[in-house]
Scaffold this active site. Structure first.
Site, mmCIF file in Angstrom:
data_model
loop_
_atom_site.group_PDB
_atom_site.id
_atom_site.type_symbol
_atom_site.label_atom_id
_atom_site.label_comp_id
_atom_site.label_asym_id
_atom_site.label_seq_id
_atom_site.Cartn_x
_atom_site.Cartn_y
_atom_site.Cartn_z
ATOM 1 C CD GLU A 354 57.375 27.444 57.621
ATOM 2 O OE1 GLU A 354 57.114 26.482 57.035
ATOM 3 O OE2 GLU A 354 57.721 28.477 56.866
ATOM 4 C CD GLU A 459 60.095 33.358 55.496
ATOM 5 O OE1 GLU A 459 59.270 33.027 54.828
ATOM 6 O OE2 GLU A 459 60.871 32.581 56.294
#
Ligand code: G3I
Length: 688
Positions: A354, A459
């Site tokens: 991220e 995810e």
């Protein structure tokens, strides 16, 4: 007199006795009332016997509990100030056991220098502590923002806390905190124990998908350390890859006590600890389940001390050279431990997680970037390649990595790293909804593959739509997405593993959205059946109670003369009807108070999905441009960009094809700055 005085004294005694018993009854009643109305958990009881919390911190911190050992709570002028936070998860807790088994609405007014704060729920379930987000807000505007959301607290939950934490370690201020039951209240003491479903006959995802990709799931290590047989059996049966949901993150493995105990030894090489992973890794090894290492370098869940001189957060940041040394040695220690103790068990590592900012054109601001510079990503991959054992794949992992802006930025940052041979794959997280364009997702996958990289979906969880057919619609979407994964794989896209972020809804970080394959009792959701059907080719059966969607194509017309409007504010904007300089008549709609350009006025046009519409309106703003845009998750197709700037009314008239395939769809008005704007005579109708 005697008699008289005897009488008087009798009367006095009786009166005293009566008074005494009255006082006794009153004090008993008051103490019962006090007990019923307010406890040390701040829970009050309304006139219907339903508990609620409504705290404003006028008279002290009340039931607020510090979250984190160093965290301090102070109250001044009706504000709860949360200071001395040393980790992002430090904040404030409020007990919530009275609400177990109920759906609640939770609200907090929060301010902080941290970019975002979140309001979440922590609870124990079958020995595992789960953390689920209720709402998140941008809190750094200098003003209080309201963070709110609804959540169903699992009937099996224990030790429930509502809590507020932030993206960084700056102070947090809270002005109000409220919890209210939605619907009928269920007394937690009347709840029955959960019976788990019999999973023996479930189709096995890992076997069904063996020709295409590995099928993984995220789990907390407590499943294994608690010997939660129901969960373990399901994981063993269905999955052949695992990610630890939190326990391999920097704040779980970096060892503060040891690091500060001997700075001459650890200053350039922070100490690491892995004991808490042993049982689960042994289980993985025994069952031939491979593990994804999640995650090495991340702006979040990394202890603040790592970045400071002497690992002391009261001292300055270290310089670039020392930070690079700490990064290199930390990565080296992790790989050495993994290779020494579990060779062949780790198949991949998320080296950087991220790093690209939301919205997607720049890197996220974080300590790694502030201390090292933008090349911290390249450096992390350089070190990871240097120490990773052969055959272990190195990944960049991110959410919304299918969205075009973010995707293109990720690709730009990864190009030189791929050219240097230091990266093997991209992890597309996939925290998505049924409105996310499947083609769009696959397109991004192909673009990452074009860099010469493999792709993992790392995810995956898909929010269940909040409508009558939510469970079925979610299943249909899972089905469509997995068919697209299979087709992509068949056409040569190097998709090597798909991992779902959890197994059952009540342990998901997004439990309010029921985003996973299994229900709380581990029974198969339509989502699971959809994934199975995608590979077997069976049809998903519509449930008998399926409610057909009736599209309301009635014309939307707002002249605001009656003070009414059908839309609402987008994000933190405020909308209302006012009489200042209307286009027509005596009123117009104003939209103001936005802190971001995308704050605006949003109108539901679900009735027109798949149809052509005619629209017209008048708009004025001091912002250079005002825009009318469709709101599709991950895509915001602009329909009109109007040059405003002069704050004069401008009339707009046009046509638009509203895309099909969505249950719900909104369009919104925003400005290119955060200036307010006015709208009048808004018309949206079916085009002939
Ligand atoms: O770690 C502390 C622990 O030390 C402390 O004792 C406890 C206090 O009760 O709080 C713990 O922190 C919690 C942490 O999970 C556990 O490691 C945080 O409050 C909680 O918010 C945190 O939530 C996790 C979240 O990442 C943090 O960003 C979720 O469980 C986890 O599902 C989620 O996973 C992330 C992926 O790693 C990256 N992609 C997004 C995804 C969803 O947010």
């Amino acid at each position: 007199m005697k008699e008289e005085s005897g009488k008087v004294s009798n009367i006095t005694n009786r009166t005293i006795l009566k008074l005494l018993s009255l006082v006794l009854v009153l004090s008993m009643a008051l103490s019962v009332l006090a007990a019923c109305n307010k406890n040390d958990d701040g829970v009050q009881i309304d006139e219907n016997g339903v508990p609620y919390i409504d705290i404003s911190f006028e008279k002290g911190k009340g039931p607020a509990i510090a979250r984190g050992d160093s965290t301090k709570l102070e109250v001044k002028d009706g504000e709860l100030k949360i200071t001395n936070r040393t980790d992002a998860w430090n904040g404030v807790n409020f007990k919530g056991d009275k609400f177990i088994g109920n759906k609640v609405q939770v609200k907090a007014s929060v301010k902080s220098a941290n970019p975002t704060c979140s309001l979440s729920l922590q609870y124990d379930l079958a020995g595992t502590t789960a953390y689920t987000t209720i709402g998140t807000g941008n809190t750094s505007s200098g003003y209080y923002s309201q963070i709110q959301g609804e959540i169903e607290i699992s009937e099996q939950a224990e030790n429930v806390f509502f809590y507020i934490e932030a993206s960084g370690v700056d102070d947090i201020y809270v002005k109000e905190f409220e919890v209210h039951v939605v619907g009928d209240y269920v007394d937690p003491s009347t709840l029955a124990k959960l019976e788990y479903a019999n999973i023996a006959d479930y189709p096995e995802l890992k076997t069904l998908y063996a020709d295409y990709f590995k099928f993984g799931c995220a789990i907390p290590t407590t499943f294994v350390s608690n010997k939660n047989q129901n969960y373990i059996e399901l994981v063993t049966k269905e999955f052949n890859a695992i990610t630890f949901e939190n326990e391999l993150k920097p704040d779980s493995i970096l060892d503060y006590e040891t690091s500060v105990s001997d700075l001459s030894k650890y200053n350039e090489s922070p100490a690491v600890k892995f004991d808490h992973l042993k049982e689960t890794l042994d289980y993985c090894k025994e069952h031939g389940i491979v593990v994804r290492g999640h995650t090495l370098v991340w702006y979040s869940q990394t202890p603040a001390w790592l970045y400071h001189v002497d690992y002391d957060i009261n001292k300055d940041f270290v310089d670039r050279d020392l930070m690079l040394k700490r990064m290199e040695n930390y990565i080296k220690s992790v790989f050495e431990w993994a290779q020494t103790n579990y060779p062949g068990v780790f198949y991949a590592w998320d080296v950087v997680n991220e790093a690209v900012a939301d919205g997607g054109s720049i890197l996220r601001d974080c300590e790694w970037k502030q201390i090292i510079g933008d090349d911290y990503i390249e450096k992390a991959f350089e070190y990871a390649r240097k120490y990773a054992p052969d055959g272990v794949k190195l990944f960049y992992n991110d959410y919304n990595s299918y969205q075009n802006g973010k995707r293109d930025t990720i690709i730009e940052y990864l190009k030189p790293i791929a050219a240097a041979g230091n990266i093997d794959g991209v992890g597309m997280q996939g925290h998505i909804s049924t409105a996310t364009g499947v083609d769009y997702f696959i397109e991004a996958m192909k673009m990452y593959a074009d860099l010469g990289l493999v792709v993992n979906v790392t995810e995956l969880d898909i929010s269940m739509p909040n409508n009558n057919n939510g469970e079925y619609d979610q299943g249909v979407y899972f089905n469509k997405l997995f068919k697209a994964f299979i087709d992509a794989k068949k056409s040569g896209v190097p998709l090597e593993c798909v991992t779902v972020w959890g197994i059952c809804d009540n342990l998901s970080w997004k439990s309010a959205d029921k985003p996973l394959l299994f229900a709380d009792d581990l029974s198969q959701k339509t989502a699971f059946k959809g994934v199975v059907a995608a590979v077997t080719g069976e049809e998903l059966q519509k449930p008998a109670d399926y409610v057909e969607i009736v599209r309301d194509t009635s014309t939307i017309y707002e002249d605001y003369e009656d003070g009414k409007f059908v839309g609402g504010p987008r994000f933190s904007a405020t909308v209302g009807v006012g009489d200042s300089d209307p286009f027509d008549g005596s009123k117009s709609l104003f939209c103001t108070g936005g802190v971001d350009t995308y704050d605006g006025y949003s109108v539901d046009i679900s009735g027109f999905v798949g149809k052509k519409i005619h629209y017209s309106f008048a708009v004025r703003s001091a912002a250079p441009q005002t825009k009318m845009t469709l709101d599709i998750d991950g895509e915001w197709p602009n329909i009109e960009t109007i040059t405003t700037g002069s704050d004069e009314w401008i009339e707009v008239d046009g046509y638009c094809d509203v895309p099909g395939g969505y249950d719900t769809l909104t369009l919104y008005f925003e400005t290119t700055t955060t200036d307010s704007f006015n709208l009048d005579n808004l018309l949206i109708e079916l085009a002939e």
